[in-house]
Scaffold this motif. Structure first.
Motif, short mmCIF file in Angstrom:
data_model
loop_
_atom_site.label_atom_id
_atom_site.label_comp_id
_atom_site.label_asym_id
_atom_site.label_seq_id
_atom_site.Cartn_x
_atom_site.Cartn_y
_atom_site.Cartn_z
N VAL A 111 48.48 39.77 34.83
CA VAL A 111 47.17 39.36 34.31
C VAL A 111 47.24 37.88 33.92
CG1 VAL A 111 45.39 39.78 32.58
CG2 VAL A 111 46.78 41.69 33.44
N PRO A 112 46.47 37.02 34.56
CA PRO A 112 46.55 35.59 34.26
C PRO A 112 45.96 35.24 32.90
CG PRO A 112 44.75 36.02 35.78
CD PRO A 112 45.47 37.33 35.61
N LEU A 113 46.31 34.07 32.41
CA LEU A 113 45.73 33.54 31.19
C LEU A 113 44.39 32.92 31.56
CD1 LEU A 113 48.94 31.85 29.73
CD2 LEU A 113 48.03 34.12 29.18
N ARG A 114 43.30 33.46 31.01
CA ARG A 114 41.96 33.08 31.43
C ARG A 114 41.41 31.94 30.57
NH1 ARG A 114 36.69 34.36 30.31
NH2 ARG A 114 37.33 35.66 28.54
N ARG A 115 41.34 30.75 31.15
CA ARG A 115 40.75 29.57 30.53
C ARG A 115 41.21 29.33 29.08
NH1 ARG A 115 36.61 26.87 32.62
NH2 ARG A 115 35.67 26.47 30.58
N ASP A 250 43.37 42.75 25.53
CA ASP A 250 42.32 41.87 24.99
C ASP A 250 42.13 40.68 25.92
OD1 ASP A 250 40.42 40.75 23.34
OD2 ASP A 250 41.87 39.93 21.92
N GLN A 251 41.87 40.95 27.19
CA GLN A 251 41.76 39.88 28.18
C GLN A 251 40.36 39.28 28.28
OE1 GLN A 251 43.16 42.92 29.11
NE2 GLN A 251 45.32 42.43 29.40
N LYS A 252 39.38 39.85 27.57
CA LYS A 252 38.03 39.34 27.70
C LYS A 252 37.84 38.02 26.95
CE LYS A 252 35.73 43.77 28.54
NZ LYS A 252 34.67 44.72 28.09
N ARG A 253 38.56 37.86 25.84
CA ARG A 253 38.45 36.61 25.07
C ARG A 253 39.41 35.57 25.64
NH1 ARG A 253 39.35 37.83 18.88
NH2 ARG A 253 41.13 39.00 19.70
#
Length: 421
Positions: A111-115, A250-253
């Motif tokens: 799962v990548p680090l999103r922004r 908690d990947q949405k934030r």
């Protein structure tokens, strides 16, 4: 300002620490004290966890350098040596627990680090203020102090979904730091369950400027300067995997993160985390450096009775100038992912500056975030924990020295007043 008014002029020594140091000094004089030893530190971490996989051996060289310099150059008192030994053992323990957690959950690393949004700049340039404001965004995921100090659960903690032991260990660590240096709160207040710098995660790689806060470690500092870009990227790969573990579920934030240690390695950070954006804070170095030097004096004064203010002043000023130059080198390639903010603008209009940052970097600013920021500002006025006092002259420096050391930084500092990006 009289000398007695300086924040850190006389390091505080609780009675128990003074007794410990007396006994420890006698033991050392009589040949009973054991020197710091890297293998003993690693063995202690293995005994504590029952684990043995550190995830490769690339960390051993910087660990050996740290042990050598802390033992021979940092002038640590006996309690200081105990603190440093525990700091290094904690980093080794974290490595073991991280490696075990990644083995149990390799899917987290997919799962990548999103922004993620980083606050990077010299210490004392408004990084903490800006970081806390960005943490008020409901869509942001800040890093808590207990997470950055102890990022991995033990197997038992995972099975019981119990993070209380890690929170307690972080609270004890912070309480000891504040007990040893009561003035630290006026410079950098910490709470176990509040947002904190991610530089602590870098400690687990044993490649971090954070270690220089504990004492003069010249060989290790030179090692950091000579790291190749490939080596820096490997360090940041390990660092990024820690965030991937922490973000599980908690990947949405988006992450919001902060540490001055990223400034000299900004290129490696932005290469390794390709979706990251950076807000870089700027302030007149003539005001930054004495404040930074006082912070260094406080932290080193916790662990040593032999801290030369004037020697550390020039050392820190030159180190900061080097970090600024390295950070500037990365800017041409990553211009679209970096936004500049001046300390003065941030202090004068904190909410407006954050709104401009979000518009510049493409994050969604909300009314809910604005209300939360205004509430935080009202509850956290400047100098909430007391004033922070210092002068350049304490550290053997003049304004002319700073202008010379930071030659070339002026245009970037001036342009930051316009929120250039």
């Amino acid at each position: 300002m009289s000398a007695g008014e300086h924040t850190f002029e006389r390091p505080f020594r609780p009675v128990g620490v003074r007794i410990f140091n007396f006994v420890g000094s006698c033991a050392r004089r009589w040949g009973f004290a054991r020197p710091l030893n890297a293998q003993r530190i690693l063995d202690a971490a293995c005994r504590k966890t029952g684990l043995h996989d550190f995830g490769g051996d690339e960390f051993r060289q910087p660990l050996e350098l740290l042990v050598h310099d802390y033992e021979h150059s940092a002038h640590l008192h006996p309690f200081g040596r105990l603190c440093v030994a525990n700091l290094l053992k904690t980093a080794a323990t974290n490595r073991l627990l991280l490696q075990a957690a990644w083995k149990r959950h390799p899917e987290y690393l997919d799962v990548p680090l999103r922004r993620p949004l980083y606050v990077v700049g010299m210490p004392r340039t408004g990084t903490t203020l800006l970081y806390n404001l960005l943490c008020q965004d409901p869509a942001a995921r800040p890093l808590m102090a207990w997470e950055t100090m102890f990022p991995a659960r033990t197997l038992r903690e995972e099975q019981t979904e119990n993070d209380r032991p890690r929170k307690f260990r972080a609270k004890v660590t912070i309480d000891v730091m504040n007990r040893m240096a009561p003035s630290l709160k006026s410079v950098h207040a910490m709470h176990a369950d509040a947002p904190e710098e991610d530089g602590w995660l870098m400690n687990n790689t044993f490649v971090s400027l954070m270690f220089t806060l504990n004492g003069c470690i010249p060989n290790y500092s030179q090692y950091l300067r000579e790291l190749s870009q490939a080596e820096c990227r490997r360090v940041y790969e390990f660092y990024a995997r820690q965030l991937q573990l922490l973000q599980a579920g908690d990947q949405k934030r988006h992450w919001v993160l902060k540490s001055p240690v990223h400034q000299p390695t900004l290129q490696a950070l932005l290469e390794t985390v390709p979706d990251a954006y950076v807000v870089q804070t700027h302030r007149d170095p003539r005001k930054v450096i004495p404040s930074c030097c006082s912070l260094l004096s406080i932290t080193r004064g916790i662990l040593s009775d032999h801290h030369d203010l004037q020697e550390s002043g020039r050392e820190f000023a030159e180190r900061m100038a080097y970090a600024v130059r390295r950070g500037m080198e990365a800017r041409e390639r990553f211009r679209s992912r970096i936004c500049d903010v001046s300390f003065e603008n941030l202090i004068n209009d904190p909410v407006g500056v954050v709104q401009q940052i979000y518009g510049r970097l493409g994050y969604q600013f909300s009314a809910e975030m604005e209300l939360a920021m205004r509430k935080w500002l009202a509850e956290n006025p400047q100098h909430k924990h007391g004033p922070h006092r210092y002068t350049l002259e304490q550290f053997g420096l003049t304004e002319a020295d700073i202008e010379h050391i930071f030659a070339g930084y002026g245009p970037l500092f001036e342009s930051s007043r316009k929120l250039a990006g």
